[in-house]
Design a protein around this motif. Structure first.
Motif, mmCIF file in Angstrom:
data_model
loop_
_atom_site.group_PDB
_atom_site.id
_atom_site.type_symbol
_atom_site.label_atom_id
_atom_site.label_comp_id
_atom_site.label_asym_id
_atom_site.label_seq_id
_atom_site.Cartn_x
_atom_site.Cartn_y
_atom_site.Cartn_z
ATOM 1 N N LEU A 20 44.723 31.252 30.594
ATOM 2 C CA LEU A 20 45.396 31.656 31.822
ATOM 3 C C LEU A 20 44.560 31.233 33.019
ATOM 4 O O LEU A 20 43.331 31.216 32.949
ATOM 5 N N SER A 21 45.257 30.918 34.097
ATOM 6 C CA SER A 21 44.589 30.573 35.349
ATOM 7 C C SER A 21 45.086 31.483 36.451
ATOM 8 O O SER A 21 46.237 31.929 36.436
ATOM 9 N N ASN A 32 35.176 40.371 46.100
ATOM 10 C CA ASN A 32 33.878 40.579 45.459
ATOM 11 C C ASN A 32 33.950 40.503 43.933
ATOM 12 O O ASN A 32 32.925 40.413 43.263
ATOM 13 N N ALA A 33 35.170 40.548 43.395
ATOM 14 C CA ALA A 33 35.328 40.407 41.949
ATOM 15 C C ALA A 33 36.786 40.073 41.657
ATOM 16 O O ALA A 33 37.681 40.430 42.439
ATOM 17 N N MET A 34 36.999 39.391 40.547
ATOM 18 C CA MET A 34 38.355 39.097 40.082
ATOM 19 C C MET A 34 38.431 39.367 38.597
ATOM 20 O O MET A 34 37.408 39.353 37.890
ATOM 21 N N GLY A 35 39.635 39.610 38.130
ATOM 22 C CA GLY A 35 39.778 39.881 36.712
ATOM 23 C C GLY A 35 41.233 39.932 36.286
ATOM 24 O O GLY A 35 42.111 39.434 36.999
ATOM 25 N N TRP A 36 41.433 40.559 35.132
ATOM 26 C CA TRP A 36 42.773 40.627 34.532
ATOM 27 C C TRP A 36 43.052 42.020 33.983
ATOM 28 O O TRP A 36 42.168 42.661 33.413
ATOM 29 N N THR A 68 37.276 35.078 27.080
ATOM 30 C CA THR A 68 36.191 34.697 27.979
ATOM 31 C C THR A 68 36.739 34.458 29.373
ATOM 32 O O THR A 68 37.694 33.676 29.541
ATOM 33 N N ILE A 69 36.151 35.118 30.349
ATOM 34 C CA ILE A 69 36.539 34.901 31.735
ATOM 35 C C ILE A 69 35.534 33.964 32.385
ATOM 36 O O ILE A 69 34.325 34.040 32.105
ATOM 37 N N SER A 70 36.039 33.079 33.229
ATOM 38 C CA SER A 70 35.167 32.156 33.935
ATOM 39 C C SER A 70 35.773 31.865 35.301
ATOM 40 O O SER A 70 36.912 32.254 35.569
ATOM 41 N N THR A 77 39.485 29.514 41.609
ATOM 42 C CA THR A 77 40.307 29.832 40.442
ATOM 43 C C THR A 77 39.480 30.541 39.379
ATOM 44 O O THR A 77 38.327 30.172 39.133
ATOM 45 N N VAL A 78 40.090 31.545 38.774
ATOM 46 C CA VAL A 78 39.505 32.261 37.654
ATOM 47 C C VAL A 78 40.338 31.946 36.411
ATOM 48 O O VAL A 78 41.575 31.861 36.495
ATOM 49 N N TYR A 79 39.660 31.795 35.299
ATOM 50 C CA TYR A 79 40.328 31.450 34.044
ATOM 51 C C TYR A 79 40.095 32.553 33.009
ATOM 52 O O TYR A 79 39.041 33.195 33.001
ATOM 53 N N LEU A 80 41.059 32.721 32.128
ATOM 54 C CA LEU A 80 40.898 33.615 30.994
ATOM 55 C C LEU A 80 41.223 32.827 29.735
ATOM 56 O O LEU A 80 42.386 32.502 29.472
#
Length: 114
Positions: A20-21, A32-36, A68-70, A77-80
């Motif tokens: 996921l993107s 300050n942070a991102m996630g899912w 894994t989150i990156s 962009t954040v990836y899962l």
């Protein structure tokens, strides 16, 4: 304001993988942070993972070792990366960004068939 756009959901068999993107735009310097999070049918929304600006990562026990989150700061962009997927991972996955308030993406459906 921050806008989040997710992509990458779909249908895969158990044991498969998906990535996921979540692309952020707008006032990204306030983040300050991102996630899912995810929400399965008939269940409450469940926190999955986050990554801070300093690169610290946390995971829910249910996904630890499989997800894994990156992040790519050049693309905002954040990836899962989700591996070894199980039917119980089926849910709508929502990207979020923590700032003064919490911003949410529109959600992307992930369906794992057994």
């Amino acid at each position: 304001q921050v806008q989040l756009v997710e992509s990458g959901g779909g249908l895969v068999q158990a044991g498969g993988s998906l990535r996921l993107s979540c692309a952020a735009s707008g006032n990204i310097f306030s983040i300050n942070a991102m996630g899912w999070y995810r929400q399965a049918p008939g269940k409450q929304r469940e926190w999955v993972t986050l990554i801070t600006n300093s690169g610290n990562r946390n995971y829910a026990d249910s996904v630890k070792g499989r997800f894994t989150i990156s992040r790519d700061n050049t693309k905002n962009t954040v990836y899962l990366q989700m591996n070894s997927l199980k039917p119980e991972d089926t849910a709508v996955y929502y990207c979020y960004a923590n700032s003064i308030v919490t911003y949410w993406g529109q959600g992307t459906q992930v369906t794992i068939s057994s």
